[in-house]
Design a protein around this motif. Sequence first.
Motif, PDB file in Angstrom:
ATOM      1  N   ASN A 187       6.226  -7.364 -24.596  1.00 58.72           N
ATOM      2  CA  ASN A 187       5.799  -8.691 -25.073  1.00 58.72           C
ATOM      3  C   ASN A 187       4.869  -8.621 -26.277  1.00 58.72           C
ATOM      4  OD1 ASN A 187       7.273 -10.274 -23.228  1.00 58.72           O
ATOM      5  ND2 ASN A 187       5.729  -9.957 -21.656  1.00 58.72           N
ATOM      6  N   LYS A 199       2.533  -6.505 -26.942  1.00 60.20           N
ATOM      7  CA  LYS A 199       1.138  -6.228 -26.575  1.00 60.20           C
ATOM      8  C   LYS A 199       0.420  -5.377 -27.612  1.00 60.20           C
ATOM      9  CE  LYS A 199      -1.626  -4.738 -22.608  1.00 60.20           C
ATOM     10  NZ  LYS A 199      -1.568  -4.214 -21.217  1.00 60.20           N
ATOM     11  N   ASP A 256      -4.234 -15.809 -21.211  1.00 58.46           N
ATOM     12  CA  ASP A 256      -3.778 -14.535 -21.755  1.00 58.46           C
ATOM     13  C   ASP A 256      -2.316 -14.633 -22.194  1.00 58.46           C
ATOM     14  OD1 ASP A 256      -6.218 -13.407 -21.264  1.00 58.46           O
ATOM     15  OD2 ASP A 256      -5.620 -12.443 -19.383  1.00 58.46           O
ATOM     16  N   GLU A 270       1.233 -13.424 -22.675  1.00 59.38           N
ATOM     17  CA  GLU A 270       2.129 -12.441 -22.065  1.00 59.38           C
ATOM     18  C   GLU A 270       3.573 -12.738 -22.459  1.00 59.38           C
ATOM     19  OE1 GLU A 270       1.314 -12.425 -17.886  1.00 59.38           O
ATOM     20  OE2 GLU A 270      -0.653 -11.455 -18.141  1.00 59.38           O
ATOM     21  N   THR A 318       3.974 -19.704 -21.301  1.00 59.03           N
ATOM     22  CA  THR A 318       5.105 -18.898 -21.750  1.00 59.03           C
ATOM     23  C   THR A 318       5.883 -19.631 -22.838  1.00 59.03           C
ATOM     24  OG1 THR A 318       7.061 -17.677 -20.991  1.00 59.03           O
ATOM     25  CG2 THR A 318       6.674 -19.841 -20.016  1.00 59.03           C
TER      26      THR A 318
END
Length: 363
Positions: free
Chosen positions: A291, A293, A313, A315, A362
């Motif tokens: 994703n 990160k 956060d 994600e 999301t």
Amino acid sequence: MAGVSGPRVLFLTANVSSIFDDPEQLQKNWLQEFFEVVRVQKPLFVAVHCQEVGGKNFCESKPHVEAFVRALVAGEEMRGFTRARIYMDQNSESKENFTALGCLFFLHDSLKNTLQFDFKARRFHKILGQETTVGPLDEISSLEKEKLSHESKLSRKGFIRTRWQLCGSVFDLVNIHLFHDADNITAWQDSPSIYSTTRQSALAHVLDRVTDERYDPAPFFIFGDFNFRLDTGQLIKSLYGEAQMEREQPDISEGNDRLVFTETNNDHKVLLRLEKRKFEFADQDIFRADNGKILLPFDKELMPFKGRLFEIDIEYPPSYPYSEEQGEGCCYNNTRCPAWCDRILMSRSARELLLEVCHLYTT
């Protein structure tokens, strides 16, 4: 998507410019995805913030916007939402006020005790039936709207604010569209880029307007297309600090610089081509793996607002710029560096509301 204490709610933001350029395919697909989210999540309150309503041909788009709204309201999944407030800024003749923003709010039959604030009367009122405004929004008292100043009068960036009372909780919803990066090479040259600095000033102005003393303070959720970008210079340095960079002769017809980053071994594999409107990576998996990160340390544009704005956060992979070609929905366009442009942010008090319930954030 986010929840506030009480019934299930859905907050959604989307830059919808492209769906008006291809209503037969892209708009149809967008609506199908939206209806599927509503079907699965089963919200009772839906807030959709749109940017670039009408697309590139916004001067001729009002009939297309009206058709889009009709299709949205007529969806089978929306049958239980008998109350709605829809505001689509289509006042393209007013260069001083036009934002091309759209705010759509849907309330389910089973949802009780929901009120909307009138900013002129300074009081809440009940919501009855469905009301749609496609055109000028400047006289609508149930919202605040402002176009953000820019050197180009053709810019359509700005914000729209509404206020709601839902099951006893009062909160503001702010639709926002900030300035984009006009040139990849200019963005690469400085850290932070001049575009990032401009966005920072614009966002600070919006927050000052939302939290000034004209009205009682309230928790707020601000979601839209912030056009936040990764720190391009630092990202390229981190990924390809050992690469060889060459400046190629620009195409006369385009008149812009072209930078090429290649491996230093004998293969001289091209890793990145960078132009004003080109960001062509050899390996797009970097932006999707885990994703994205590994890229989060370069997502810095919220740092000046630490303690003032909060976010769940991240994600999910960068949300921009995905390809609009049929069958390439999981690929990025080679026009800009992928980034998390579309966000849902909130005040400290709004975060406290959110922490009381389960939530999902999301794409």
